[in-house]
Design a protein around this motif. Structure first.
Motif, mmCIF file in Angstrom:
data_model
loop_
_atom_site.group_PDB
_atom_site.id
_atom_site.type_symbol
_atom_site.label_atom_id
_atom_site.label_comp_id
_atom_site.label_asym_id
_atom_site.label_seq_id
_atom_site.Cartn_x
_atom_site.Cartn_y
_atom_site.Cartn_z
ATOM 1 N N THR A 287 -9.978 -8.918 -30.058
ATOM 2 C CA THR A 287 -9.677 -10.145 -30.744
ATOM 3 C C THR A 287 -9.754 -11.203 -29.624
ATOM 4 O OG1 THR A 287 -7.429 -9.685 -30.588
ATOM 5 C CG2 THR A 287 -8.334 -9.190 -32.527
ATOM 6 N N ILE A 288 -9.666 -10.793 -28.436
ATOM 7 C CA ILE A 288 -9.640 -11.946 -27.234
ATOM 8 C C ILE A 288 -11.220 -11.400 -26.352
ATOM 9 C CG2 ILE A 288 -8.779 -12.956 -25.547
ATOM 10 C CD1 ILE A 288 -6.045 -12.516 -26.823
ATOM 11 N N GLN A 289 -11.950 -12.323 -26.173
ATOM 12 C CA GLN A 289 -12.843 -11.792 -25.569
ATOM 13 C C GLN A 289 -13.907 -13.240 -25.203
ATOM 14 O OE1 GLN A 289 -16.372 -10.243 -28.008
ATOM 15 N NE2 GLN A 289 -14.733 -10.126 -29.240
ATOM 16 N N ASN A 290 -14.685 -12.873 -23.970
ATOM 17 C CA ASN A 290 -15.554 -13.855 -23.592
ATOM 18 C C ASN A 290 -16.902 -13.329 -23.626
ATOM 19 O OD1 ASN A 290 -15.143 -12.362 -21.410
ATOM 20 N ND2 ASN A 290 -14.991 -14.069 -19.909
ATOM 21 N N THR A 291 -18.097 -14.185 -23.623
ATOM 22 C CA THR A 291 -19.619 -13.782 -23.727
ATOM 23 C C THR A 291 -20.244 -14.684 -23.251
ATOM 24 O OG1 THR A 291 -20.975 -12.190 -25.117
ATOM 25 C CG2 THR A 291 -19.916 -14.081 -26.159
ATOM 26 N N PHE A 292 -21.693 -14.105 -23.018
ATOM 27 C CA PHE A 292 -22.552 -15.162 -22.485
ATOM 28 C C PHE A 292 -23.480 -15.588 -23.680
ATOM 29 C CE2 PHE A 292 -22.476 -11.827 -19.060
ATOM 30 C CZ PHE A 292 -21.952 -12.704 -17.995
ATOM 31 N N ILE B 264 -26.474 -18.169 -9.616
ATOM 32 C CA ILE B 264 -26.563 -17.758 -10.936
ATOM 33 C C ILE B 264 -25.603 -18.603 -11.972
ATOM 34 C CG2 ILE B 264 -25.770 -16.024 -12.550
ATOM 35 C CD1 ILE B 264 -26.098 -13.927 -10.367
ATOM 36 N N ARG B 265 -26.454 -19.230 -13.075
ATOM 37 C CA ARG B 265 -25.793 -20.178 -13.895
ATOM 38 C C ARG B 265 -25.727 -19.386 -15.142
ATOM 39 N NH1 ARG B 265 -29.599 -25.563 -12.826
ATOM 40 N NH2 ARG B 265 -30.619 -24.506 -14.340
ATOM 41 N N THR B 266 -24.407 -19.700 -15.786
ATOM 42 C CA THR B 266 -24.188 -19.075 -17.166
ATOM 43 C C THR B 266 -23.673 -20.175 -18.004
ATOM 44 O OG1 THR B 266 -21.851 -18.262 -16.619
ATOM 45 C CG2 THR B 266 -23.862 -16.698 -15.852
ATOM 46 N N LYS B 267 -23.969 -19.925 -19.291
ATOM 47 C CA LYS B 267 -23.370 -20.505 -20.472
ATOM 48 C C LYS B 267 -22.222 -19.574 -21.094
ATOM 49 C CE LYS B 267 -26.854 -23.966 -21.014
ATOM 50 N NZ LYS B 267 -27.701 -24.837 -21.721
ATOM 51 N N GLU B 268 -21.142 -19.702 -21.197
ATOM 52 C CA GLU B 268 -20.228 -18.795 -21.850
ATOM 53 C C GLU B 268 -19.438 -19.454 -22.563
ATOM 54 O OE1 GLU B 268 -18.072 -16.843 -18.454
ATOM 55 O OE2 GLU B 268 -19.846 -17.028 -17.121
ATOM 56 N N HIS C 220 -21.191 -21.940 -12.456
ATOM 57 C CA HIS C 220 -22.084 -21.624 -11.379
ATOM 58 C C HIS C 220 -21.589 -20.860 -10.202
ATOM 59 C CE1 HIS C 220 -24.200 -25.834 -12.763
ATOM 60 N NE2 HIS C 220 -24.050 -24.960 -13.608
ATOM 61 N N TYR C 221 -22.408 -19.789 -9.881
ATOM 62 C CA TYR C 221 -22.165 -18.853 -8.910
ATOM 63 C C TYR C 221 -23.109 -19.121 -7.690
ATOM 64 C CZ TYR C 221 -19.668 -16.433 -12.809
ATOM 65 O OH TYR C 221 -18.966 -16.193 -13.958
ATOM 66 N N LYS C 222 -22.568 -18.900 -6.507
ATOM 67 C CA LYS C 222 -23.466 -18.814 -5.237
ATOM 68 C C LYS C 222 -23.137 -17.867 -4.549
ATOM 69 C CE LYS C 222 -24.560 -21.761 -1.353
ATOM 70 N NZ LYS C 222 -24.448 -22.974 -0.639
ATOM 71 N N PHE C 223 -23.945 -17.066 -3.803
ATOM 72 C CA PHE C 223 -23.682 -15.998 -3.127
ATOM 73 C C PHE C 223 -24.512 -16.192 -1.983
ATOM 74 C CE2 PHE C 223 -23.309 -14.445 -7.505
ATOM 75 C CZ PHE C 223 -22.357 -13.676 -7.503
ATOM 76 N N GLU C 224 -24.004 -15.275 -0.871
ATOM 77 C CA GLU C 224 -24.687 -15.420 0.529
ATOM 78 C C GLU C 224 -24.725 -14.146 1.026
ATOM 79 O OE1 GLU C 224 -24.973 -17.921 4.740
ATOM 80 O OE2 GLU C 224 -23.377 -18.408 3.269
ATOM 81 N N MET C 225 -25.850 -13.753 1.746
ATOM 82 C CA MET C 225 -26.085 -12.843 2.546
ATOM 83 C C MET C 225 -25.983 -12.843 3.920
ATOM 84 S SD MET C 225 -27.364 -9.452 1.489
ATOM 85 C CE MET C 225 -28.597 -7.901 2.291
ATOM 86 N N LYS C 226 -25.144 -12.040 4.395
ATOM 87 C CA LYS C 226 -24.656 -11.875 5.881
ATOM 88 C C LYS C 226 -24.566 -10.521 6.410
ATOM 89 C CE LYS C 226 -22.378 -16.471 5.956
ATOM 90 N NZ LYS C 226 -20.939 -16.955 6.147
ATOM 91 N N ASN C 227 -25.612 -10.229 7.488
ATOM 92 C CA ASN C 227 -25.502 -9.031 8.076
ATOM 93 C C ASN C 227 -25.502 -7.610 6.978
ATOM 94 O OD1 ASN C 227 -25.263 -10.075 10.621
ATOM 95 N ND2 ASN C 227 -22.892 -10.371 10.373
ATOM 96 N N ASP C 228 -26.392 -7.882 5.979
ATOM 97 C CA ASP C 228 -26.640 -6.731 4.941
ATOM 98 C C ASP C 228 -25.470 -6.823 4.196
ATOM 99 O OD1 ASP C 228 -28.945 -6.194 5.834
ATOM 100 O OD2 ASP C 228 -28.185 -4.772 7.267
#
Length: 209
Positions: free
Chosen positions: A152-157, A171-175, A191-199
Motif C-alpha cells: 500500500t506504500i511504495q515508490n517506483t520508476f 544516473i537520472r531517474t523519474k520516480e 540525480h545520482y553521481k558516482f565516482e570510481m577511485k582505486n577500483d
C-alpha cells in the motif's frame, strides 16, 4: 631641381607620419576561444509503456533497452544496481508467495541486471564488493527492503537515464511515491553521481528535484 627636392621632402614627411600612426595604433587583441564544456548525452534505458498481454489485458509496465542491459560493464551495473535496490521495480514473489525468510522477491530491473532476488546474497554481495569503501552505501545496504508491488506504500520508476565518462557515472531517474490508503501521490526526479577511485565506487551526490 627644386621640384624634385620638394617631392623628396613630401615623401619623407609622409613616411615619418605613417610610422608615427603605426606606432600609436592600439595593439590588436585576440580573444581566446574557450573550450565549451562537454554536454552529457544521457541515454534512456528504462521507461514505461502500455503493454497488452496474450489475454488482452493492458498494463502499464517497464520497457527496457535490452542491448544496454546485456552489454553493461560491472562498474556501471553496480551503480545502477544500487539505484534500483531502493526503488520498487515491479517486484513479486517467485512462486507467488513469500518464503519465511522473504528471500524470493524477483524484481524486473534486478533480474535484467542478473543480480538475483532482491536482497539475496548474490545481489548484496555484488554491491558490497564495489562499495565496500563507501560507508554511507554500506550502511544503507544493511536495510535492504523487500517490498512487492502490491504494497500500500511504495515508490517506483517512470524513467531512468544513464551517462558515464572517465571515472564518473551519472544516473537520472523519474520516480513516484504512492500511499494507497491516503490517496497520496507525488512525482519527483533524482540525480545520482558516482565516482570510481582505486577500483572502488563512491556515491558522491544525490539530489532530488
Amino acid at each position: 631641381m627644386k621640384k624634385a627636392f620638394l617631392l623628396l621632402c613630401l615623401s619623407v614627411t609622409s613616411l615619418v607620419s605613417c610610422q608615427k600612426e603605426v606606432a600609436n595604433s592600439p595593439t590588436p587583441s585576440f580573444n581566446t576561444i574557450k573550450e565549451q564544456p562537454k554536454v552529457k548525452e544521457f541515454k534512456k534505458i528504462v521507461w514505461r509503456e502500455n503493454i497488452t498481454d496474450k489475454n488482452g489485458l493492458t498494463m502499464n509496465s517497464f520497457a527496457i533497452d535490452s542491448t544496454f542491459f546485456q552489454t553493461i560493464n560491472e562498474r556501471d551495473k553496480a551503480c545502477l544496481g544500487y539505484v534500483v535496490t531502493f526503488v520498487g521495480n515491479e517486484c513479486w514473489w517467485d512462486g507467488d508467495s513469500a518464503t519465511e525468510a522473504r528471500d524470493n522477491l524477483k524484481c524486473v530491473l534486478l533480474d535484467a541486471l542478473q543480480l538475483g532476488y532482491q536482497c539475496s546474497d548474490s545481489h548484496l554481495g555484488f554491491l558490497r564488493k564495489w562499495f565496500q569503501s563507501d560507508p554511507r552505501v554500506s550502511k544503507e545496504l544493511e536495510d535492504c527492503p523487500t517490498i512487492p508491488y502490491t504494497s500500500t506504500i511504495q515508490n517506483t520508476f517512470s524513467e531512468i537515464e544513464f551517462y558515464s565518462e572517465d571515472t564518473f557515472v551519472y544516473i537520472r531517474t523519474k520516480e513516484s511515491e504512492i500511499e494507497m490508503r491516503s490517496d497520496y501521490y507525488e512525482e519527483y526526479e533524482k540525480h545520482y553521481k558516482f565516482e570510481m577511485k582505486n577500483d572502488q565506487l563512491y556515491l558522491t551526490s544525490v539530489t532530488q528535484k
